[in-house]
Design a protein around this motif. Structure first.
Motif, short mmCIF file in Angstrom:
data_model
loop_
_atom_site.label_atom_id
_atom_site.label_comp_id
_atom_site.label_asym_id
_atom_site.label_seq_id
_atom_site.Cartn_x
_atom_site.Cartn_y
_atom_site.Cartn_z
N LEU A 35 0.82 -1.22 0.00
CA LEU A 35 0.00 0.00 0.00
C LEU A 35 0.85 1.27 0.00
O LEU A 35 0.48 2.27 -0.60
CB LEU A 35 -0.94 0.01 1.21
N SER A 36 2.01 1.21 0.65
CA SER A 36 2.87 2.40 0.67
C SER A 36 3.45 2.68 -0.71
O SER A 36 3.56 3.83 -1.12
CB SER A 36 3.99 2.24 1.70
N VAL A 37 3.81 1.64 -1.45
CA VAL A 37 4.31 1.84 -2.81
C VAL A 37 3.19 2.32 -3.71
O VAL A 37 3.39 3.20 -4.55
CB VAL A 37 4.96 0.54 -3.34
N ALA A 38 2.00 1.77 -3.55
CA ALA A 38 0.87 2.14 -4.40
C ALA A 38 0.36 3.55 -4.11
O ALA A 38 -0.19 4.20 -5.00
CB ALA A 38 -0.26 1.14 -4.22
N SER A 39 0.53 4.03 -2.90
CA SER A 39 -0.01 5.35 -2.55
C SER A 39 1.09 6.38 -2.34
O SER A 39 0.93 7.31 -1.55
CB SER A 39 -0.86 5.24 -1.28
N LEU A 49 2.68 4.59 5.71
CA LEU A 49 2.47 3.17 5.50
C LEU A 49 3.79 2.42 5.37
O LEU A 49 3.92 1.29 5.82
CB LEU A 49 1.59 2.94 4.26
N GLY A 50 4.78 3.06 4.75
CA GLY A 50 6.11 2.45 4.65
C GLY A 50 6.76 2.27 6.01
O GLY A 50 7.35 1.23 6.29
N VAL A 51 6.62 3.27 6.86
CA VAL A 51 7.17 3.16 8.22
C VAL A 51 6.45 2.05 8.98
O VAL A 51 7.09 1.26 9.70
CB VAL A 51 7.06 4.52 8.95
N GLY A 79 8.30 -7.64 3.55
CA GLY A 79 7.55 -6.48 4.04
C GLY A 79 8.45 -5.31 4.39
O GLY A 79 8.12 -4.15 4.10
N VAL A 80 9.60 -5.60 5.00
CA VAL A 80 10.55 -4.53 5.33
C VAL A 80 11.08 -3.89 4.05
O VAL A 80 11.17 -2.66 3.94
CB VAL A 80 11.71 -5.10 6.20
N GLY A 86 8.63 1.92 -0.37
CA GLY A 86 7.56 2.89 -0.27
C GLY A 86 8.02 4.20 0.34
O GLY A 86 7.63 5.29 -0.11
N ILE A 87 8.87 4.12 1.35
CA ILE A 87 9.43 5.33 1.97
C ILE A 87 10.27 6.09 0.95
O ILE A 87 10.17 7.32 0.81
CB ILE A 87 10.26 4.97 3.22
#
Length: 101
Positions: A35-39, A49-51, A79-80, A86-87
């Protein structure tokens, strides 16, 4: 005959307990990372979300149920990595937005 049945039941009970003791944190970490990569384009959301993905993955790798299960350990690591991606992508996308402010 009853001894064989009781041994079979006890082995089934042990397998069910192992399935119940599996940690869900590696899957949660992958979900947050994805979700962090997608958003990444939403200011701040992809970063948060990345954190969350990195934190969940780090906590998951420290649990004994995950350490004993190689597949769960790899899922936590994925996941990490997805959270770190994402970050990074969110930070790169944030710089042009800050220039316009």
């Amino acid at each position: 005959m009853t001894a064989a049945v009781s041994r079979l039941r006890s082995s089934v009970d042990r397998n069910e307990k192992r399935k119940q003791q599996r940690s869900r944190l590696p899957a949660v970490s992958i979900a947050f990372g994805t979700l962090s990569v997608a958003s990444f384009w939403v200011p701040g959301l992809g970063f948060l979300l990345g954190v969350a993905a990195v934190v969940c993955g780090a906590i998951a790798t420290s649990r004994s149920a995950v350490i004993d299960d190689e597949a769960a350990s790899l899922r936590a690591l994925l996941g990490v990595v997805a959270g770190a991606a994402g970050i990074t992508v969110s930070a790169i996308a944030l710089f042009p937005m800050l220039a316009d402010l």
